[in-house]
Scaffold this active site. Structure first.
Site, PDB file in Angstrom:
ATOM      1  N   SER A  52       0.817  -1.216   0.000  1.00 35.66           N
ATOM      2  CA  SER A  52       0.000   0.000   0.000  1.00 35.66           C
ATOM      3  C   SER A  52       0.849   1.264   0.000  1.00 35.66           C
ATOM      4  O   SER A  52       0.347   2.346  -0.292  1.00 35.66           O
ATOM      5  CB  SER A  52      -0.934   0.013   1.216  1.00 35.66           C
ATOM      6  OG  SER A  52      -1.867  -1.040   1.157  1.00 35.66           O
ATOM      7  N   GLY A 236      -2.798   3.686  -4.245  1.00 35.46           N
ATOM      8  CA  GLY A 236      -3.375   4.481  -5.322  1.00 35.46           C
ATOM      9  C   GLY A 236      -4.751   5.038  -5.025  1.00 35.46           C
ATOM     10  O   GLY A 236      -5.290   4.916  -3.924  1.00 35.46           O
ATOM     11  N   CYS A 262      -9.433  -1.736   3.788  1.00 37.65           N
ATOM     12  CA  CYS A 262      -8.646  -0.613   3.281  1.00 37.65           C
ATOM     13  C   CYS A 262      -9.072  -0.243   1.855  1.00 37.65           C
ATOM     14  O   CYS A 262     -10.156   0.271   1.643  1.00 37.65           O
ATOM     15  CB  CYS A 262      -7.160  -0.928   3.385  1.00 37.65           C
ATOM     16  SG  CYS A 262      -6.122   0.543   3.345  1.00 37.65           S
ATOM     17  N   GLN A 266     -12.922   0.924   0.084  1.00 39.64           N
ATOM     18  CA  GLN A 266     -13.214   1.974  -0.889  1.00 39.64           C
ATOM     19  C   GLN A 266     -13.854   1.390  -2.150  1.00 39.64           C
ATOM     20  O   GLN A 266     -14.735   2.014  -2.748  1.00 39.64           O
ATOM     21  CB  GLN A 266     -11.918   2.722  -1.214  1.00 39.64           C
ATOM     22  CG  GLN A 266     -11.320   3.437  -0.013  1.00 39.64           C
ATOM     23  CD  GLN A 266      -9.839   3.716  -0.158  1.00 39.64           C
ATOM     24  OE1 GLN A 266      -9.253   3.568  -1.239  1.00 39.64           O
ATOM     25  NE2 GLN A 266      -9.203   4.107   0.933  1.00 39.64           N
ATOM     26  N   ASN A 304      -3.430   2.484   7.014  1.00 38.42           N
ATOM     27  CA  ASN A 304      -2.543   3.054   6.007  1.00 38.42           C
ATOM     28  C   ASN A 304      -3.389   3.428   4.804  1.00 38.42           C
ATOM     29  O   ASN A 304      -3.588   2.639   3.895  1.00 38.42           O
ATOM     30  CB  ASN A 304      -1.456   2.059   5.596  1.00 38.42           C
ATOM     31  CG  ASN A 304      -0.668   2.552   4.387  1.00 38.42           C
ATOM     32  OD1 ASN A 304      -0.669   3.742   4.089  1.00 38.42           O
ATOM     33  ND2 ASN A 304      -0.027   1.645   3.686  1.00 38.42           N
ATOM     34  N   PHE A 307      -7.042   7.889   1.126  1.00 38.28           N
ATOM     35  CA  PHE A 307      -8.348   8.158   0.546  1.00 38.28           C
ATOM     36  C   PHE A 307      -9.415   7.579   1.463  1.00 38.28           C
ATOM     37  O   PHE A 307      -9.138   6.698   2.278  1.00 38.28           O
ATOM     38  CB  PHE A 307      -8.466   7.541  -0.852  1.00 38.28           C
ATOM     39  CG  PHE A 307      -7.552   8.152  -1.874  1.00 38.28           C
ATOM     40  CD1 PHE A 307      -8.006   9.154  -2.722  1.00 38.28           C
ATOM     41  CD2 PHE A 307      -6.229   7.728  -1.988  1.00 38.28           C
ATOM     42  CE1 PHE A 307      -7.162   9.730  -3.660  1.00 38.28           C
ATOM     43  CE2 PHE A 307      -5.375   8.293  -2.923  1.00 38.28           C
ATOM     44  CZ  PHE A 307      -5.844   9.302  -3.764  1.00 38.28           C
ATOM     45  N   HIS A 352      -6.730  -2.300   9.016  1.00 36.01           N
ATOM     46  CA  HIS A 352      -6.068  -3.580   8.747  1.00 36.01           C
ATOM     47  C   HIS A 352      -6.257  -4.527   9.927  1.00 36.01           C
ATOM     48  O   HIS A 352      -5.457  -4.508  10.874  1.00 36.01           O
ATOM     49  CB  HIS A 352      -4.565  -3.365   8.516  1.00 36.01           C
ATOM     50  CG  HIS A 352      -4.236  -2.670   7.239  1.00 36.01           C
ATOM     51  ND1 HIS A 352      -3.694  -3.323   6.153  1.00 36.01           N
ATOM     52  CD2 HIS A 352      -4.392  -1.385   6.859  1.00 36.01           C
ATOM     53  CE1 HIS A 352      -3.519  -2.461   5.159  1.00 36.01           C
ATOM     54  NE2 HIS A 352      -3.932  -1.281   5.568  1.00 36.01           N
ATOM     55  N   GLU A 354      -5.609  -7.598  10.077  1.00 35.05           N
ATOM     56  CA  GLU A 354      -4.554  -8.613  10.158  1.00 35.05           C
ATOM     57  C   GLU A 354      -3.368  -8.119  10.974  1.00 35.05           C
ATOM     58  O   GLU A 354      -2.683  -8.896  11.623  1.00 35.05           O
ATOM     59  CB  GLU A 354      -4.094  -9.038   8.760  1.00 35.05           C
ATOM     60  CG  GLU A 354      -3.091  -8.134   8.090  1.00 35.05           C
ATOM     61  CD  GLU A 354      -3.657  -6.788   7.674  1.00 35.05           C
ATOM     62  OE1 GLU A 354      -2.879  -5.850   7.472  1.00 35.05           O
ATOM     63  OE2 GLU A 354      -4.895  -6.684   7.553  1.00 35.05           O
TER      64      GLU A 354
END
Length: 382
Positions: A52, A236, A262, A266, A304, A307, A352, A354
């Site tokens: 990421s 991105g 994450c 989106q 992390n 956006f 996240h 995990e």
């Protein structure tokens, strides 16, 4: 204005002209990316190997980095993905019994430019006030060039908005992570920048995980006859991920259980008809509080992302796939941190769960996904 420096010295130059002088401790050369800061006090190896962070220069807010060295177990992928690395103080020794090498050696081995001796507190405050921005790290002779020349090079770099990067980090070939113990379920995991701990978390629950490239079609998904589909984290701008959004909608149309994290959050947001937008400086670290809107419970999470999903907080919203509610919000700034579909088997979170370096407050979400798939499987077999 020009300066003179030794070969080991380096300079960090932001697109707005502010600069910080330091010392090179990674690979020689120059690098560019988006300057972002991470508030994690541990887990720098996981951060560096997180896909990421593609095309980002990571600034660590913890004052000393490198004290646990580098080991062969904690990588989240097969390489370092950050464009550059910036710290206040590099630890002079590696004291962990698990270490197989040092941080500087690994950075040099993988060609990653890194700078120490930077006033990371001042740099972080600047990024909080002005927002994440393009940056260049220059070492050796280039560190002595006029600042206006270096700024011009930084300004010539692409911005993160509109960047389509998932295809640069995804696996080239599908692979399988076998279930631990008896196989209970099968999952298709769409690799948009997946971290290795994610399939391990699923496998620990008796799930066979088929990791597919980010460009996989729905026919590719159906070919493995999965009980659910997982959409991973990734780098991105989600506004560019039309293929992933189409795949998500195909899964929703089929009522295939969905879990996204994450970038996957989106993607679900876009598939449901919500927009996305770029945050001023994003959320990056392992100490970010999130509130469950249903229970009021606060979880400390690893994040992390730069956006976020633009969805209304409060009452459920009608979408083409039925009612959807915001399930989690960030305590710090009320950014949407999760979505829950009430009429189709799908949910997602912006963080996240995990979290290999911790925290582990959100581990239960993998159990929730497992229960969602198990319930759907029992219903279809009834």
């Amino acid at each position: 204005m020009s300066r003179h420096s030794k070969d080991s010295e380096a300079i960090l130059v932001l697109e707005d002209g502010r600069y910080f002088e330091g010392e090179s401790f990674g690979a020689p050369g120059n690098t560019f990316g988006e300057a972002v800061f991470s508030t994690g006090m541990t887990g720098y190896q996981e951060t560096l190997t997180d896909p990421s962070y593609r095309r980002q220069v990571v600034v660590m807010t913890a004052p000393q980095i490198g004290n646990t060295g580098w080991n062969d177990e904690d990588d989240e992928s097969n390489r370092i993905w950050v464009s550059g690395f910036v710290v206040r103080d590099l630890s002079r020794i590696s004291s962990s019994w698990r270490a197989t090498g040092t941080l500087p050696d690994e950075l040099r081995k993988q060609g990653i430019v890194a700078v120490q001796g930077i006033d990371t507190r001042a740099l972080t405050r600047h990024l909080r006030e002005r927002g994440a921005m393009r940056v260049g790290l220059f070492t050796g002779d280039d560190a002595t060039r006029p600042i206006d020349e270096l700024v011009a090079e930084v300004l010539a770099q692409p911005v993160m908005s509109g960047a389509d990067l998932a295809g640069e980090v995804t696996t080239e070939q599908p692979y399988v992570v076998p279930a631990q113990g008896e196989r209970r379920l099968t999952v298709a995991a769409i690799d948009l920048g997946i971290k290795s701990m994610t399939p391990q978390q699923l496998a620990a629950r008796g799930i066979e995980v088929h990791v597919l490239p980010g460009g996989a079609s729905f026919d590719d998904v159906l070919a493995i006859n999965p009980d659910g589909i997982f959409f991973s984290n990734g780098p991105g701008d989600p506004a560019t991920a039309d293929g992933a959004v189409a795949l998500m909608r195909a899964a929703l149309d089929r009522r295939l259980p969905v879990f996204g994290i994450c970038f996957g959050n989106q993607i679900l947001g876009r598939a449901l008809g919500f927009g996305t937008y770029k945050l001023k400086y994003g959320h990056r670290g392992i100490n970010i509080p999130v509130r469950d809107t249903a229970t009021g419970r606060i979880e400390i999470t690893s994040q992390n992302h730069g956006f976020a999903v633009d969805a209304p907080i409060g009452e459920p919203t009608e979408t083409p796939y039925g009612r959807v509610e915001v399930s989690h919000v960030c305590v710090n700034d009320d950014v949407v941190e999760g979505l829950r579909c009430l009429d189709v088997p799908a949910f997602s979170v912006q963080y996240h769960p995990e979290a290999a370096a911790g925290p582990h407050d959100a581990d239960h979400l993998f159990d929730r996904f497992t229960a969602l798939m198990q319930g759907a499987k029992e219903t279809s077999n009834a």
